[in-house]
Design a protein around this motif. Structure first.
Motif, PDB file in Angstrom:
ATOM      1  N   ASP A 142       0.837  -1.192   0.000  1.00  0.00           N
ATOM      2  CA  ASP A 142       0.000   0.000   0.000  1.00  0.00           C
ATOM      3  C   ASP A 142       0.874   1.245   0.000  1.00  0.00           C
ATOM      4  OD1 ASP A 142      -2.282   1.539  -0.057  1.00  0.00           O
ATOM      5  OD2 ASP A 142      -3.188   0.624   1.713  1.00  0.00           O
ATOM      6  N   MET A 143       0.237   2.383  -0.286  1.00  0.00           N
ATOM      7  CA  MET A 143       0.966   3.643  -0.334  1.00  0.00           C
ATOM      8  C   MET A 143       1.385   4.100   1.063  1.00  0.00           C
ATOM      9  SD  MET A 143      -1.025   5.703  -3.330  1.00  0.00           S
ATOM     10  CE  MET A 143      -2.640   5.466  -2.595  1.00  0.00           C
ATOM     11  N   ILE A 144       0.573   3.764   2.067  1.00  0.00           N
ATOM     12  CA  ILE A 144       0.956   3.901   3.465  1.00  0.00           C
ATOM     13  C   ILE A 144       0.477   2.651   4.182  1.00  0.00           C
ATOM     14  CG2 ILE A 144       0.915   6.428   3.497  1.00  0.00           C
ATOM     15  CD1 ILE A 144      -1.790   6.299   4.863  1.00  0.00           C
ATOM     16  N   GLN A 145       1.110   2.321   5.283  1.00  0.00           N
ATOM     17  CA  GLN A 145       0.741   1.125   6.024  1.00  0.00           C
ATOM     18  C   GLN A 145      -0.308   1.479   7.074  1.00  0.00           C
ATOM     19  OE1 GLN A 145       1.670  -2.064   5.324  1.00  0.00           O
ATOM     20  NE2 GLN A 145       2.766  -1.238   3.548  1.00  0.00           N
ATOM     21  N   HIS A 146      -1.483   0.870   6.939  1.00  0.00           N
ATOM     22  CA  HIS A 146      -2.578   1.122   7.865  1.00  0.00           C
ATOM     23  C   HIS A 146      -2.626   0.064   8.969  1.00  0.00           C
ATOM     24  CE1 HIS A 146      -4.409   4.211   5.292  1.00  0.00           C
ATOM     25  NE2 HIS A 146      -4.059   3.443   4.280  1.00  0.00           N
ATOM     26  N   TYR A 147      -3.414   0.362   9.997  1.00  0.00           N
ATOM     27  CA  TYR A 147      -3.506  -0.533  11.155  1.00  0.00           C
ATOM     28  C   TYR A 147      -4.058  -1.903  10.773  1.00  0.00           C
ATOM     29  CZ  TYR A 147      -5.395  -2.618  15.418  1.00  0.00           C
ATOM     30  OH  TYR A 147      -5.711  -3.492  16.420  1.00  0.00           O
ATOM     31  N   ARG A 148      -5.236  -1.939  10.141  1.00  0.00           N
ATOM     32  CA  ARG A 148      -5.897  -3.224   9.909  1.00  0.00           C
ATOM     33  C   ARG A 148      -5.110  -4.161   8.994  1.00  0.00           C
ATOM     34  NH1 ARG A 148      -9.982   0.112  11.245  1.00  0.00           N
ATOM     35  NH2 ARG A 148     -11.532  -0.710  12.691  1.00  0.00           N
ATOM     36  N   PRO A 149      -4.592  -3.698   7.852  1.00  0.00           N
ATOM     37  CA  PRO A 149      -3.761  -4.621   7.073  1.00  0.00           C
ATOM     38  C   PRO A 149      -2.531  -5.090   7.838  1.00  0.00           C
ATOM     39  CG  PRO A 149      -4.393  -2.723   5.763  1.00  0.00           C
ATOM     40  CD  PRO A 149      -4.795  -2.402   7.169  1.00  0.00           C
ATOM     41  N   GLY A 150      -1.987  -4.194   8.659  1.00  0.00           N
ATOM     42  CA  GLY A 150      -0.805  -4.568   9.425  1.00  0.00           C
ATOM     43  C   GLY A 150      -1.067  -5.704  10.389  1.00  0.00           C
TER      44      GLY A 150
ATOM     45  N   ILE B  16       5.072  -3.891   2.446  1.00  0.00           N
ATOM     46  CA  ILE B  16       5.885  -3.138   1.496  1.00  0.00           C
ATOM     47  C   ILE B  16       5.113  -1.900   1.062  1.00  0.00           C
ATOM     48  CG2 ILE B  16       7.035  -3.201  -0.752  1.00  0.00           C
ATOM     49  CD1 ILE B  16       7.467  -6.194  -0.335  1.00  0.00           C
ATOM     50  N   THR B  17       5.749  -0.754   1.176  1.00  0.00           N
ATOM     51  CA  THR B  17       5.088   0.524   0.939  1.00  0.00           C
ATOM     52  C   THR B  17       5.511   1.127  -0.392  1.00  0.00           C
ATOM     53  OG1 THR B  17       5.100   0.904   3.333  1.00  0.00           O
ATOM     54  CG2 THR B  17       4.662   2.806   1.924  1.00  0.00           C
ATOM     55  N   GLY B  18       4.516   1.600  -1.154  1.00  0.00           N
ATOM     56  CA  GLY B  18       4.813   2.264  -2.419  1.00  0.00           C
ATOM     57  C   GLY B  18       3.550   2.453  -3.224  1.00  0.00           C
ATOM     58  N   HIS B  19       3.626   3.245  -4.264  1.00  0.00           N
ATOM     59  CA  HIS B  19       2.471   3.530  -5.108  1.00  0.00           C
ATOM     60  C   HIS B  19       2.111   2.304  -5.935  1.00  0.00           C
ATOM     61  CE1 HIS B  19       1.961   7.845  -4.331  1.00  0.00           C
ATOM     62  NE2 HIS B  19       3.265   7.829  -4.105  1.00  0.00           N
ATOM     63  N   HIS B  20       0.805   2.039  -6.054  1.00  0.00           N
ATOM     64  CA  HIS B  20       0.333   0.840  -6.750  1.00  0.00           C
ATOM     65  C   HIS B  20       0.841   0.775  -8.183  1.00  0.00           C
ATOM     66  CE1 HIS B  20      -2.117   0.229  -3.314  1.00  0.00           C
ATOM     67  NE2 HIS B  20      -3.007   1.156  -3.599  1.00  0.00           N
ATOM     68  N   GLU B  21       0.808   1.914  -8.879  1.00  0.00           N
ATOM     69  CA  GLU B  21       1.164   1.912 -10.288  1.00  0.00           C
ATOM     70  C   GLU B  21       2.637   1.601 -10.522  1.00  0.00           C
ATOM     71  OE1 GLU B  21       0.989   6.294  -8.901  1.00  0.00           O
ATOM     72  OE2 GLU B  21       0.005   4.386  -8.459  1.00  0.00           O
ATOM     73  N   ILE B  22       3.425   1.591  -9.463  1.00  0.00           N
ATOM     74  CA  ILE B  22       4.829   1.185  -9.537  1.00  0.00           C
ATOM     75  C   ILE B  22       5.021  -0.197  -8.914  1.00  0.00           C
ATOM     76  CG2 ILE B  22       7.186   1.705  -8.773  1.00  0.00           C
ATOM     77  CD1 ILE B  22       6.397   4.668  -8.796  1.00  0.00           C
ATOM     78  N   MET B  23       4.484  -0.387  -7.713  1.00  0.00           N
ATOM     79  CA  MET B  23       4.779  -1.600  -6.955  1.00  0.00           C
ATOM     80  C   MET B  23       4.090  -2.846  -7.503  1.00  0.00           C
ATOM     81  SD  MET B  23       7.015  -0.551  -4.962  1.00  0.00           S
ATOM     82  CE  MET B  23       7.235  -2.204  -4.305  1.00  0.00           C
ATOM     83  N   ILE B  24       2.868  -2.715  -8.027  1.00  0.00           N
ATOM     84  CA  ILE B  24       2.184  -3.908  -8.534  1.00  0.00           C
ATOM     85  C   ILE B  24       2.858  -4.436  -9.806  1.00  0.00           C
ATOM     86  CG2 ILE B  24      -0.001  -4.782  -9.464  1.00  0.00           C
ATOM     87  CD1 ILE B  24      -1.433  -2.993  -7.398  1.00  0.00           C
ATOM     88  N   PRO B  25       3.174  -3.571 -10.795  1.00  0.00           N
ATOM     89  CA  PRO B  25       3.958  -4.087 -11.925  1.00  0.00           C
ATOM     90  C   PRO B  25       5.327  -4.618 -11.512  1.00  0.00           C
ATOM     91  CG  PRO B  25       2.916  -2.016 -12.508  1.00  0.00           C
ATOM     92  CD  PRO B  25       2.724  -2.187 -11.025  1.00  0.00           C
TER      93      PRO B  25
END
Length: 325
Positions: free
Chosen positions: A269-277, A296-305
């Motif tokens: 995710d772009m930031i790490q939230h409580y519930r996914p954590g 792992i933190t980062g923008h979807h359009e970069i991290m998913i590819p």
């Protein structure tokens, strides 16, 4: 007035050459070069922290496919809005995703892109005059899918995919929910009533939405029950709905006696939230005792590819092929 000073003359020291250290030269990255392959690029990354975690998640996915274990990918609407649906569809076609699951907004954006080639209205402007979310054609299809699923034996997501295929939507080739239907893999749709624009319309039926979404929860739980000993769960950008659904499905599976342990979870995710954590990365794998969790933190359009590229590179390196066995 003078103050007391600590005398450092008797400090006990040692040589750094003999000290245990967490970073060594063997872990450092390698220089990049023109024309390098993706595998070479990934192998040039430092074997440290999140770069190492990214490769670990990719290896877990490839190993899960080889062991024929579930690879469950959950996601929120922003993943579709950032253009990542075709990337996920490609992974699914090649056997690197065996179950897709999303909140309602992801299916709505995917449906609009499939039918019209565009999505994501200007909320601030349209909220001003009350037109926000009032697209009747979008609501009609999704709400009809809920009624169709509730009245028959289809899942909610399955019905949306089927209806897009039946009308041969103009941009169907990039639609993730339709591709899942074509591939005969589950796309389960998990809806909180009142959160989606289609709930504003007179075509919405709370009974149908609830029944269809509950059926998809049971389908989802059946996949979760098979995760033990090598499965993978990846959450992409869902901050609340999917982490909560996953935790409940895991409780159900274990309550019914399924040994759902020794599997891998990851949250991108772009930031790490409580519930996914806590609901994806920590609790399900018992902080390492029941598997491994990664964040792992980062923008979807970069991290998913990038994750997809890592998966293909690992598959090529380990088994020499990327197509579905």
């Amino acid at each position: 007035m003078p103050y007391d000073e600590l005398d450092l003359s008797k400090i006990v020291t040692y040589s750094a050459s003999s000290r245990a250290s967490t970073v060594v030269t063997a872990l450092e990255g390698k220089p990049l070069k023109t024309g390098m392959t993706m595998a070479e690029f990934l192998n040039s990354l430092p074997a440290i922290l999140k770069a190492d975690d990214l490769k670990a998640v990719a290896r877990a996915v490839v190993q899960a496919r080889e062991r024929k274990k579930p690879i469950l990918v959950m996601f929120g609407g922003h993943v579709i809005k950032t253009g990542c649906a075709p990337v996920l569809a490609g992974l699914a076609a090649d056997g690197f995703i065996t179950h897709l699951a999303s909140n309602g907004s992801a299916a709505i954006h995917d449906t609009e892109l499939a039918r019209f080639g565009h999505t994501s209205e200007d909320v601030a402007v349209q909220l001003e005059d009350g037109s926000f979310g009032m697209a009747a054609d979008t609501a009609l299809l999704v709400n009809q899918a809920a009624k169709r699923a509730a009245a028959g034996n289809e899942g909610f997501g399955e019905a949306v995919g089927a209806m897009l295929m039946e009308e041969n939507a103009p941009h169907i080739s990039r639609a993730l929910i339709a591709r899942a239907y074509q591939l005969r893999i589950p796309y389960t749709l998990h809806v909180a009533v009142g959160t989606d624009i289609v709930h504003q319309h007179p075509t919405a039926s709370g009974a149908a939405i609830g029944e269809a979404s509950l059926r998809d929860f049971r389908i989802f739980a059946a996949t979760v029950a098979k995760l033990g000993d090598g499965g993978v769960v990846v959450n992409l950008g869902s901050a609340v709905i999917m982490p909560e659904v996953f935790l409940k499905a895991l409780a159900v599976a274990r309550n019914l006696g399924h040994p759902v342990r020794n599997f891998t979870t990851a949250n991108f995710d772009m930031i790490q939230h409580y519930r996914p954590g806590v609901n994806v990365v920590q609790r399900p794998v018992c902080s390492g005792r029941c598997g491994h969790g990664y964040a792992i933190t980062g923008h979807h359009e970069i991290m998913i590819p990038l994750l997809a590229a890592a998966i293909y590179a690992v598959a090529e390196e380990t088994c020499g092929c990327v197509k579905t066995p």
